[in-house]
Design a protein around this motif. Structure first.
Motif, PDB file in Angstrom:
ATOM      1  N   LYS A   1      -5.881 -24.385 -29.321  1.00 30.81           N
ATOM      2  CA  LYS A   1      -5.731 -25.773 -29.967  1.00 30.81           C
ATOM      3  C   LYS A   1      -5.201 -27.565 -29.700  1.00 30.81           C
ATOM      4  CE  LYS A   1      -5.239 -23.296 -33.767  1.00 30.81           C
ATOM      5  NZ  LYS A   1      -5.131 -23.077 -35.148  1.00 30.81           N
ATOM      6  N   GLN A   2      -5.154 -27.217 -28.581  1.00 29.21           N
ATOM      7  CA  GLN A   2      -4.484 -28.877 -27.825  1.00 29.21           C
ATOM      8  C   GLN A   2      -5.104 -29.773 -27.424  1.00 29.21           C
ATOM      9  OE1 GLN A   2      -1.608 -26.457 -25.218  1.00 29.21           O
ATOM     10  NE2 GLN A   2      -0.115 -25.625 -27.109  1.00 29.21           N
ATOM     11  N   PHE A   3      -5.063 -30.938 -27.008  1.00 28.67           N
ATOM     12  CA  PHE A   3      -5.563 -31.682 -26.087  1.00 28.67           C
ATOM     13  C   PHE A   3      -4.125 -32.444 -25.869  1.00 28.67           C
ATOM     14  CE2 PHE A   3      -5.909 -35.782 -28.964  1.00 28.67           C
ATOM     15  CZ  PHE A   3      -5.153 -34.702 -30.141  1.00 28.67           C
TER      16      PHE A   3
ATOM     17  N   CYS B   1      -1.368 -33.296 -27.148  1.00 29.15           N
ATOM     18  CA  CYS B   1      -0.650 -32.650 -28.860  1.00 29.15           C
ATOM     19  C   CYS B   1      -1.541 -31.126 -29.029  1.00 29.15           C
ATOM     20  CB  CYS B   1      -1.802 -34.137 -29.200  1.00 29.15           C
ATOM     21  SG  CYS B   1      -0.925 -35.790 -29.720  1.00 29.15           S
ATOM     22  N   ALA B   2      -0.830 -30.476 -30.240  1.00 22.31           N
ATOM     23  CA  ALA B   2      -1.582 -29.813 -30.343  1.00 22.31           C
ATOM     24  C   ALA B   2      -1.399 -29.311 -31.965  1.00 22.31           C
ATOM     25  CB  ALA B   2      -0.237 -28.286 -30.623  1.00 22.31           C
ATOM     26  N   TYR B   3      -2.847 -29.041 -32.406  1.00 23.53           N
ATOM     27  CA  TYR B   3      -3.764 -29.635 -34.099  1.00 23.53           C
ATOM     28  C   TYR B   3      -3.108 -28.227 -35.123  1.00 23.53           C
ATOM     29  CZ  TYR B   3      -8.581 -28.469 -32.195  1.00 23.53           C
ATOM     30  OH  TYR B   3      -9.178 -27.703 -31.909  1.00 23.53           O
ATOM     31  N   GLU B   4      -3.665 -28.573 -36.228  1.00 19.84           N
ATOM     32  CA  GLU B   4      -3.144 -26.689 -36.141  1.00 19.84           C
ATOM     33  C   GLU B   4      -4.682 -26.764 -37.358  1.00 19.84           C
ATOM     34  OE1 GLU B   4       1.211 -26.572 -37.300  1.00 19.84           O
ATOM     35  OE2 GLU B   4      -0.069 -26.081 -39.170  1.00 19.84           O
TER      36      GLU B   4
ATOM     37  N   PHE C   1      -2.221 -38.438 -37.287  1.00 18.22           N
ATOM     38  CA  PHE C   1      -1.682 -38.809 -35.998  1.00 18.22           C
ATOM     39  C   PHE C   1      -0.315 -38.125 -35.803  1.00 18.22           C
ATOM     40  CE2 PHE C   1      -3.201 -43.475 -35.613  1.00 18.22           C
ATOM     41  CZ  PHE C   1      -4.077 -43.256 -36.729  1.00 18.22           C
ATOM     42  N   GLY C   2      -0.404 -38.227 -34.432  1.00 21.07           N
ATOM     43  CA  GLY C   2       1.315 -37.457 -34.153  1.00 21.07           C
ATOM     44  C   GLY C   2       2.016 -38.547 -34.186  1.00 21.07           C
ATOM     45  N   LYS C   3       3.330 -38.385 -33.901  1.00 17.08           N
ATOM     46  CA  LYS C   3       4.211 -38.631 -34.388  1.00 17.08           C
ATOM     47  C   LYS C   3       4.429 -40.054 -33.250  1.00 17.08           C
ATOM     48  CE  LYS C   3       7.650 -35.880 -36.803  1.00 17.08           C
ATOM     49  NZ  LYS C   3       6.933 -36.551 -37.885  1.00 17.08           N
TER      50      LYS C   3
ATOM     51  N   GLN D   1      -1.320 -30.991 -39.682  1.00 19.66           N
ATOM     52  CA  GLN D   1      -0.426 -32.067 -39.181  1.00 19.66           C
ATOM     53  C   GLN D   1      -0.804 -31.733 -37.046  1.00 19.66           C
ATOM     54  OE1 GLN D   1       2.505 -29.017 -38.502  1.00 19.66           O
ATOM     55  NE2 GLN D   1       4.695 -30.864 -38.601  1.00 19.66           N
ATOM     56  N   VAL D   2      -0.448 -32.605 -36.626  1.00 19.48           N
ATOM     57  CA  VAL D   2      -0.640 -32.718 -35.566  1.00 19.48           C
ATOM     58  C   VAL D   2       0.844 -33.146 -34.745  1.00 19.48           C
ATOM     59  CG1 VAL D   2      -1.522 -34.662 -33.467  1.00 19.48           C
ATOM     60  CG2 VAL D   2      -2.605 -33.711 -36.080  1.00 19.48           C
ATOM     61  N   LYS D   3       1.276 -32.482 -33.538  1.00 22.79           N
ATOM     62  CA  LYS D   3       2.284 -32.651 -33.350  1.00 22.79           C
ATOM     63  C   LYS D   3       1.967 -33.014 -31.578  1.00 22.79           C
ATOM     64  CE  LYS D   3       4.019 -28.138 -35.298  1.00 22.79           C
ATOM     65  NZ  LYS D   3       4.766 -27.030 -35.540  1.00 22.79           N
ATOM     66  N   GLN D   4       2.603 -34.201 -31.068  1.00 26.06           N
ATOM     67  CA  GLN D   4       2.519 -34.650 -30.558  1.00 26.06           C
ATOM     68  C   GLN D   4       4.043 -34.437 -29.265  1.00 26.06           C
ATOM     69  OE1 GLN D   4       0.971 -39.253 -30.939  1.00 26.06           O
ATOM     70  NE2 GLN D   4       1.554 -39.346 -28.562  1.00 26.06           N
ATOM     71  N   SER D   5       3.672 -34.703 -27.773  1.00 28.77           N
ATOM     72  CA  SER D   5       4.465 -34.899 -27.096  1.00 28.77           C
ATOM     73  C   SER D   5       5.269 -35.335 -25.390  1.00 28.77           C
ATOM     74  CB  SER D   5       4.929 -33.183 -27.417  1.00 28.77           C
ATOM     75  OG  SER D   5       5.020 -32.539 -26.334  1.00 28.77           O
ATOM     76  N   PRO D   6       5.778 -36.055 -24.514  1.00 28.79           N
ATOM     77  CA  PRO D   6       7.065 -36.055 -25.535  1.00 28.79           C
ATOM     78  C   PRO D   6       6.808 -36.991 -26.437  1.00 28.79           C
ATOM     79  CG  PRO D   6       6.827 -36.930 -23.437  1.00 28.79           C
ATOM     80  CD  PRO D   6       5.453 -35.912 -23.419  1.00 28.79           C
TER      81      PRO D   6
END
Lengths: 113, 117
Positions: free
Chosen positions: A71-73, A23-26, A103-105, A3-8
């Motif tokens: 674990k962020q970029f 973005c953050a990944y696990e 991919f992030g969202k 999972q890749v979490k993207q914001s905003p």
């Protein structure tokens, strides 16, 4: 977990300002972190990418900052222009077999004139 | 640089007909190609992974019989939407991976806008 979490989710920046997308990944097996830019009705185009052995990469007005321990970029767009208005996706990939990018969202960026 | 050509860029078809979308790697051999679907204002959703000379691997929830994928050569993969219905209307994007470039070897096509009427 892949999972890749993207914001905003969306971002409005004035012309000349700095756009920042995070973005953050696990999965620590990821070894490639690209950013894609997508205009409406077009496929995603590679903007800039980084590997975990460096903490920053700069190409023109675009900079990736990478924090391996967290674990962020993030993507920084300096001197943002109206032409930068697009959707930006972060992604993560690994060099294994037939795996695809995760991919992030996406972040919809609007740079106001 | 690596180039992936996707054709057509847009297509309108009648409900019940089939539509074929082609994805070609122009300057490299792609042992693996990927097909994505993208809904408005959403991210790319992986539909299937296509390996040259073998059956495609579909993601959970993707109907194999509706979305037929063929990867007959190292430079061509096709996605056929069979018996298309309005709910199949979407933006379809392919990606090809150059095995010589490792994890950075992904190149995307320009996408196909499918409208089923």
């Amino acid at each position: 977990q892949q999972q890749v979490k993207q914001s905003p989710q969306s971002l409005i920046v004035q012309k000349g300002g700095i756009s920042i997308i995070n973005c953050a990944y696990e999965n620590t097996a990821f070894d490639y972190f690209p950013w894609y830019q997508q205009f409406p009705g077009k496929g995603p185009a590679l903007l800039i990418a980084i590997r975990p052995d460096v903490s920053e990469k700069k190409e023109g007005r675009f900079t990736i900052s990478f924090n391996k321990s967290a674990k962020q970029f993030s993507l920084h767009i300096m001197d943002s222009q109206p032409g930068d208005s697009a959707t930006y996706f972060c992604a993560a990939g690994m060099n294994s077999g037939y795996s695809t990018l995760t991919f992030g969202k996406g972040t919809m960026l609007l740079v106001s004139p | 640089g690596a180039v992936v050509s996707q054709h057509p860029s847009w297509v309108i078809c009648k409900s019940g007909t089939s539509v074929k979308i082609e994805c070609r790697s122009l300057d490299f051999q792609a042992t693996t190609m990927f097909w994505y679907r993208q809904f408005p204002k959403q991210s790319l959703m992986l539909m299937a992974t296509s390996n040259e000379g073998s059956k495609a691997t579909y993601e959970q929830g993707v109907e194999k019989d509706k979305f037929l994928i063929n990867h007959a050569s190292l430079t061509l993969s096709t996605l056929t939407v069979t018996s298309a219905h309005p709910e199949d209307s979407s933006f379809y994007i392919c990606s090809a991976r150059d095995p010589l470039r490792g994890s950075s070897g992904y190149t995307f096509g320009s996408g196909t806008r499918l409208t089923v009427v």
